[in-house]
Design an enzyme around this catalytic site. Structure first.
Site, PDB file in Angstrom:
ATOM      1  N   GLY A  88      11.739  23.404 -13.670  1.00  0.00           N
ATOM      2  CA  GLY A  88      10.586  23.819 -13.292  1.00  0.00           C
ATOM      3  C   GLY A  88       9.713  24.030 -11.998  1.00  0.00           C
ATOM      4  O   GLY A  88      10.038  24.747 -11.423  1.00  0.00           O
ATOM      5  N   CYS A  89       8.481  24.436 -12.083  1.00  0.00           N
ATOM      6  CA  CYS A  89       7.391  24.429 -11.192  1.00  0.00           C
ATOM      7  C   CYS A  89       8.330  24.042  -9.799  1.00  0.00           C
ATOM      8  O   CYS A  89       8.335  22.772  -9.116  1.00  0.00           O
ATOM      9  CB  CYS A  89       6.175  23.731 -10.587  1.00  0.00           C
ATOM     10  SG  CYS A  89       4.947  23.973  -9.194  1.00  0.00           S
TER      11      CYS A  89
END
Length: 246
Positions: A84-85
């Site tokens: 993810g981020c």
């Protein structure tokens, strides 16, 4: 006999609209103050996330800076993951392993075909690249297995092309191995985590590490420089029982 109304009662009656206005104004001010307080502590994350692609395109960088990146000594090993981020992924790994043999981390792009991609291009989903973290570590103090067990505890590997509110192939869960030994360990840890922790729902890709591209400078150590910056809500350490070796 009609009751008489005292002058004080009349005065209070005449002043009640003003008093009502004062009470209303006070309530409004308190409401605004509460809203401002909430925005001060909650909204910055949303605003920074919302304008993140725009800031990259405009060349806006974060303030604060940091110390020069340390040199990676000979004998260090490398691990590459996507969860993810990458702001939060880097932050969590550095916080957990920072004094346990971690030499350095870099956030960047991998897993796709585009050459020298930038953030704006990766966000379109057309480059095939994933937001990823590259970790350099001391193998005498940290094992690759420990890095991957932490990986499966700090994010949700069951959501395809998504992590929390962040959607797209650039937020997919991935392990990018650098040699046969890493491939073997990655598949073993994934199988165990899938059986013991996630009830067969893991969708993490396990593929050979390809070309790595460092992300723009302002992404590096982002949450160290911007403590109020966005962190994906699915990035937290899950309290699973230790994996049983089979």
């Amino acid at each position: 006999m009609t009751p008489r109304t005292s002058s004080i009662q009349k005065h209070n009656t005449k002043q009640s609209p003003s008093r009502t206005k004062i009470i209303h104004s006070t309530t409004t001010l308190l409401t605004l103050a509460a809203a401002f307080f909430l925005m001060a502590f909650v909204m910055p994350s949303f605003i920074q996330r919302f304008f993140r692609p725009m800031s990259t395109a405009m060349g806006i960088t974060s303030t604060g800076g940091g110390s020069p990146r340390p040199a990676v000594p000979e004998g260090a090993e490398k691990a590459t993951v996507g969860a993810g981020c990458f702001w939060g992924v880097e932050h969590m790994y550095r916080k957990h392993f920072g004094d346990k043999g971690l030499y350095d981390t870099r956030v960047g792009y991998t897993g796709g075909d585009a050459t020298n991609p930038n953030y704006k291009q990766v966000c379109t989903g057309r480059t095939g690249h994933n937001e990823a973290l590259q970790i350099h570590y001391d193998p005498t103090r940290i094992t690759y297995r420990q890095i991957l067990e932490f990986f499966y505890r700090m994010h949700d590997p069951t959501t395809l092309n998504r992590q929390g509110p962040d959607t797209g192939t650039n937020y997919r869960s991935g392990i990018y191995f650098h040699n046969e030994e890493q491939e073997k360990i990655a598949k073993e840890v994934t199988r165990q985590a899938n059986e013991q922790w996630y009830k067969g729902k893991i969708v993490t890709e396990i593929v050979p590490a390809g070309q790595w591209w460092d992300a723009e400078d302002y992404h590096q150590l982002y949450l160290d420089k911007n403590p109020w910056g966005y962190e994906c809500p699915s990035h937290f350490l899950r309290t699973f029982a230790p994996l049983e070796q089979q």
